[in-house]
Motif scaffolding. Structure first.
Motif, PDB file in Angstrom:
ATOM      1  N   GLU A  51       0.831  -1.201   0.000  1.00 56.92           N
ATOM      2  CA  GLU A  51       0.000   0.000   0.000  1.00 56.92           C
ATOM      3  C   GLU A  51       0.868   1.253   0.000  1.00 56.92           C
ATOM      4  N   ARG A  62      -4.248   9.906  -1.903  1.00 56.56           N
ATOM      5  CA  ARG A  62      -4.850   8.703  -2.494  1.00 56.56           C
ATOM      6  C   ARG A  62      -4.157   7.472  -1.924  1.00 56.56           C
ATOM      7  N   LEU A  64      -3.214   3.732  -2.654  1.00 53.53           N
ATOM      8  CA  LEU A  64      -3.038   2.874  -3.827  1.00 53.53           C
ATOM      9  C   LEU A  64      -2.620   1.474  -3.389  1.00 53.53           C
ATOM     10  N   ASP A  68      -3.516  -0.742  -8.886  1.00 53.47           N
ATOM     11  CA  ASP A  68      -3.732   0.702  -9.080  1.00 53.47           C
ATOM     12  C   ASP A  68      -2.549   1.311  -9.825  1.00 53.47           C
ATOM     13  N   THR A  69      -2.822   2.405 -10.532  1.00 53.83           N
ATOM     14  CA  THR A  69      -1.782   3.103 -11.289  1.00 53.83           C
ATOM     15  C   THR A  69      -1.817   4.586 -10.977  1.00 53.83           C
ATOM     16  N   PHE A  70      -0.705   5.259 -11.254  1.00 57.65           N
ATOM     17  CA  PHE A  70      -0.678   6.716 -11.222  1.00 57.65           C
ATOM     18  C   PHE A  70       0.463   7.209 -12.100  1.00 57.65           C
TER      19      PHE A  70
END
Length: 99
Positions: A51, A62, A64, A68-70
């Motif tokens: 996490e 946020r 993640l 999940d992506t960013f």
């Protein structure tokens, strides 16, 4: 629980095709905190395990997890806090040429 639907070689191929010139696997120890900082390169990240709480500027942080992506542009200030299990992610970097 979210899962990652592609392999590291597939991620590398996709991001290289999108103009990212470096792909790495990164791991962070549990409860690691990185205060506000920035990078001289663009990043695209896919969380693989653990996490990450990501704070970008004035946006709400946020959380993640795997799958999940960013993305962040070069020079964007952000802070990172890794969860009690630590984290592992794949990061593609697009190195920005010096002016």
């Amino acid at each position: 629980m979210d899962q990652v639907s592609i392999s590291l070689p597939q991620f590398r191929q996709l991001l290289n095709a999108a103009g990212y010139d470096e792909v790495l696997e990164r791991s962070w120890a549990p409860d690691t905190v990185l205060d506000t900082h920035s990078h001289p390169f663009d990043v695209s990240v896919l969380m693989v395990a653990g996490e990450l709480t990501l704070a970008i500027g004035a946006e709400a942080p946020r959380v993640l997890r795997a799958g999940d992506t960013f993305q962040l542009g070069a020079g964007v200030p952000h802070a990172e806090r890794y969860g009690p299990q630590g984290a592992r992610f794949w990061v593609a970097r697009r190195n920005v040429p010096a002016p």
